[in-house]
Enzyme design. Structure first.
Site, PDB file in Angstrom:
ATOM      1  N   ASN A  12       0.875  -1.182   0.000  1.00 45.29           N
ATOM      2  CA  ASN A  12       0.000   0.000   0.000  1.00 45.29           C
ATOM      3  C   ASN A  12       0.906   1.223   0.000  1.00 45.29           C
ATOM      4  O   ASN A  12       1.540   1.520   1.013  1.00 45.29           O
ATOM      5  CB  ASN A  12      -0.872  -0.047   1.262  1.00 45.29           C
ATOM      6  CG  ASN A  12      -1.624   1.255   1.503  1.00 45.29           C
ATOM      7  OD1 ASN A  12      -1.731   2.097   0.609  1.00 45.29           O
ATOM      8  ND2 ASN A  12      -2.137   1.412   2.720  1.00 45.29           N
ATOM      9  N   TRP A  13       0.964   1.897  -1.136  1.00 41.88           N
ATOM     10  CA  TRP A  13       1.877   3.040  -1.243  1.00 41.88           C
ATOM     11  C   TRP A  13       1.327   4.303  -0.588  1.00 41.88           C
ATOM     12  O   TRP A  13       2.020   5.318  -0.517  1.00 41.88           O
ATOM     13  CB  TRP A  13       2.210   3.294  -2.727  1.00 41.88           C
ATOM     14  CG  TRP A  13       3.366   2.482  -3.210  1.00 41.88           C
ATOM     15  CD1 TRP A  13       3.929   1.404  -2.572  1.00 41.88           C
ATOM     16  CD2 TRP A  13       4.117   2.683  -4.414  1.00 41.88           C
ATOM     17  NE1 TRP A  13       4.981   0.926  -3.313  1.00 41.88           N
ATOM     18  CE2 TRP A  13       5.122   1.681  -4.446  1.00 41.88           C
ATOM     19  CE3 TRP A  13       4.035   3.592  -5.459  1.00 41.88           C
ATOM     20  CZ2 TRP A  13       6.037   1.581  -5.491  1.00 41.88           C
ATOM     21  CZ3 TRP A  13       4.950   3.493  -6.503  1.00 41.88           C
ATOM     22  CH2 TRP A  13       5.940   2.504  -6.518  1.00 41.88           C
ATOM     23  N   LYS A  14       0.069   4.264  -0.185  1.00 42.19           N
ATOM     24  CA  LYS A  14      -0.545   5.457   0.429  1.00 42.19           C
ATOM     25  C   LYS A  14      -0.345   6.662  -0.499  1.00 42.19           C
ATOM     26  O   LYS A  14      -0.342   6.489  -1.711  1.00 42.19           O
ATOM     27  CB  LYS A  14       0.014   5.685   1.835  1.00 42.19           C
ATOM     28  CG  LYS A  14      -0.030   4.408   2.677  1.00 42.19           C
ATOM     29  CD  LYS A  14       0.264   4.637   4.119  1.00 42.19           C
ATOM     30  CE  LYS A  14       0.175   3.293   4.860  1.00 42.19           C
ATOM     31  NZ  LYS A  14       0.297   3.427   6.297  1.00 42.19           N
ATOM     32  N   HIS A  99      -9.204   1.526   5.523  1.00 37.88           N
ATOM     33  CA  HIS A  99      -7.900   1.703   6.165  1.00 37.88           C
ATOM     34  C   HIS A  99      -8.060   2.701   7.316  1.00 37.88           C
ATOM     35  O   HIS A  99      -8.829   3.666   7.200  1.00 37.88           O
ATOM     36  CB  HIS A  99      -6.876   2.208   5.141  1.00 37.88           C
ATOM     37  CG  HIS A  99      -5.483   2.167   5.674  1.00 37.88           C
ATOM     38  ND1 HIS A  99      -5.013   3.116   6.553  1.00 37.88           N
ATOM     39  CD2 HIS A  99      -4.468   1.285   5.480  1.00 37.88           C
ATOM     40  CE1 HIS A  99      -3.765   2.800   6.878  1.00 37.88           C
ATOM     41  NE2 HIS A  99      -3.419   1.699   6.241  1.00 37.88           N
ATOM     42  N   GLU A 101      -6.343   5.062   8.252  1.00 36.93           N
ATOM     43  CA  GLU A 101      -6.076   6.463   7.890  1.00 36.93           C
ATOM     44  C   GLU A 101      -7.305   7.093   7.245  1.00 36.93           C
ATOM     45  O   GLU A 101      -7.562   8.287   7.412  1.00 36.93           O
ATOM     46  CB  GLU A 101      -4.839   6.533   6.976  1.00 36.93           C
ATOM     47  CG  GLU A 101      -3.566   6.310   7.784  1.00 36.93           C
ATOM     48  CD  GLU A 101      -2.420   5.671   7.022  1.00 36.93           C
ATOM     49  OE1 GLU A 101      -2.453   5.651   5.780  1.00 36.93           O
ATOM     50  OE2 GLU A 101      -1.484   5.166   7.686  1.00 36.93           O
ATOM     51  N   GLY A 175       3.177   2.290  10.663  1.00 41.00           N
ATOM     52  CA  GLY A 175       4.209   3.322  10.475  1.00 41.00           C
ATOM     53  C   GLY A 175       5.038   3.622  11.709  1.00 41.00           C
ATOM     54  O   GLY A 175       5.818   4.567  11.714  1.00 41.00           O
ATOM     55  N   SER A 214       3.917  -2.061  10.237  1.00 49.97           N
ATOM     56  CA  SER A 214       5.367  -2.172  10.407  1.00 49.97           C
ATOM     57  C   SER A 214       5.925  -3.531  10.006  1.00 49.97           C
ATOM     58  O   SER A 214       6.873  -4.014  10.630  1.00 49.97           O
ATOM     59  CB  SER A 214       5.769  -1.819  11.852  1.00 49.97           C
ATOM     60  OG  SER A 214       5.443  -0.467  12.119  1.00 49.97           O
ATOM     61  N   GLY A 235       2.990  -1.103   4.198  1.00 53.09           N
ATOM     62  CA  GLY A 235       3.029   0.309   3.824  1.00 53.09           C
ATOM     63  C   GLY A 235       4.446   0.704   3.454  1.00 53.09           C
ATOM     64  O   GLY A 235       4.930   0.417   2.355  1.00 53.09           O
ATOM     65  N   GLY A 236       5.151   1.328   4.393  1.00 46.40           N
ATOM     66  CA  GLY A 236       6.482   1.888   4.148  1.00 46.40           C
ATOM     67  C   GLY A 236       7.435   0.963   3.403  1.00 46.40           C
ATOM     68  O   GLY A 236       8.102   1.374   2.440  1.00 46.40           O
TER      69      GLY A 236
HETATM   70  P1  PGA Z   1       3.300   0.354   7.518  1.00 46.58           P
HETATM   71  O1  PGA Z   1       1.778   0.579   7.001  1.00 46.58           O
HETATM   72  O2  PGA Z   1       3.764  -0.950   6.925  1.00 46.58           O
HETATM   73  O3  PGA Z   1       4.057   1.530   7.000  1.00 46.58           O
HETATM   74  O4  PGA Z   1       3.223   0.280   9.006  1.00 46.58           O
HETATM   75  C1  PGA Z   1       0.884  -0.477   6.909  1.00 46.58           C
HETATM   76  C2  PGA Z   1      -0.444   0.010   6.387  1.00 46.58           C
HETATM   77  O5  PGA Z   1      -0.899   1.080   6.801  1.00 46.58           O
HETATM   78  O6  PGA Z   1      -1.093  -0.675   5.566  1.00 46.58           O
END
Ligand code: PGA
Length: 259
Positions: A12-14, A99, A101, A175, A214, A235-236
């Site tokens: 997920n590149w956000k 999500h 967010e 994150g 994470s 994510g990251g």
């Molecule tokens: P992260 O994000 O791997 O950067 O913690 C995961 C996500 O929000 O899907």
């Protein structure tokens, strides 16, 4: 892992990525070519601006491409929104809904998330429905109550193992570089599995349950080996092809261990 459930490694590149990042997508598309792709699915959800070009880059690769959100309606006066149909039109196969967010930034409720998942299903997309407790809820020992409520509220009646993936993402782990203990992940995933079986029977046994929050190359093997963890939402660490592919690669060893 769950016996007979095919793992899914999803990025997920956000709100990250421009045309300059297309090289990373190309490297991912090429990096997943090979025998492991017969046993493990991979998916990248770039921002909407890159979706169409990303699907074009992946035509000869098992790497699937999806979106990070969709509107609950098919079309109409919703400035700035994207429908599930539009994602399918760009050859996207999946869409993340709910999500944390989006729940926080855009006030999305379980009800809205369920409607979005239904819209995804209507467009023949697989919905990746995200759930997870906040730090305060965890500290108050409410994790399983939150998961029960979010599963009931966000997962529509028409969910099947084919059209729905559940991603457990503790909000405090996203994150932050902090992950729950293996035991906590095992408890949460076993709980989700039992709730899904109670509601969906056989389908619930086969629904994929991803862990997110994470996930990195150095903790992926530990997290992915936990019972009922059928993949990762990353994510990251998905921004770099090298890290994404390293996480995908841990399945090489994990699958060998089950043989
Ligand atoms: P992260 O994000 O791997 O950067 O913690 C995961 C996500 O929000 O899907």
């Amino acid at each position: 892992m769950t016996p007979d459930v095919r793992p899914l490694v999803a990025g997920n590149w956000k709100m990250n990525g421009t045309r300059q990042s297309l090289g990373e997508i190309k490297a991912m598309a090429e990096g997943v070519l090979g025998p492991l792709s017969e046993q493990v699915d991979t998916l990248l959800c770039p921002p909407m601006t890159l979706l169409y070009v990303a699907t074009a880059l992946c035509t000869d690769s098992p790497l699937m491409v999806g979106a990070q959100d969709c509107h609950q309606k098919t079309c109409g006066a919703h400035t700035g929104d994207i429908s599930a149909e539009m994602i399918a039109d760009c050859f996207g196969t999946h869409v993340i809904v709910g999500h944390s967010e989006r729940r926080t930034d855009h006030g999305e409720t379980d009800h809205i998330v369920r409607d979005k998942a239904c819209a995804a299903h209507e467009a023949e997309l697989t919905a990746i429905i995200c759930i997870g407790e906040t730090e305060n809820q965890r500290d108050a020992y409410e994790t399983l109550d939150v998961l029960r409520r979010q599963l009931l509220g966000s997962v529509p009646e028409g969910a099947t193992a084919e059209n729905t993936v559940i991603a457990y993402e503790p909000v405090w782990a996203i994150g932050s570089g902090v992950t729950p203990t293996s035991e906590d992940v095992a408890v949460a995933h076993a709980f989700m599995r039992s709730e899904l079986i109670r509601r969906f029977g056989e389908e619930g046994k086969m629904m994929r349950l991803l862990y997110g929050g994470s996930v990195k190359p150095d903790n992926a093997a530990k997290l992915m080996s936990i019972d009922n963890v059928d993949g990762a939402l990353i994510g990251g660490a998905s921004l770099k092809a090298e890290d994404f592919l390293a996480i995908y690669g841990v399945y090489e060893g994990l699958i060998a261990e089950t043989l």
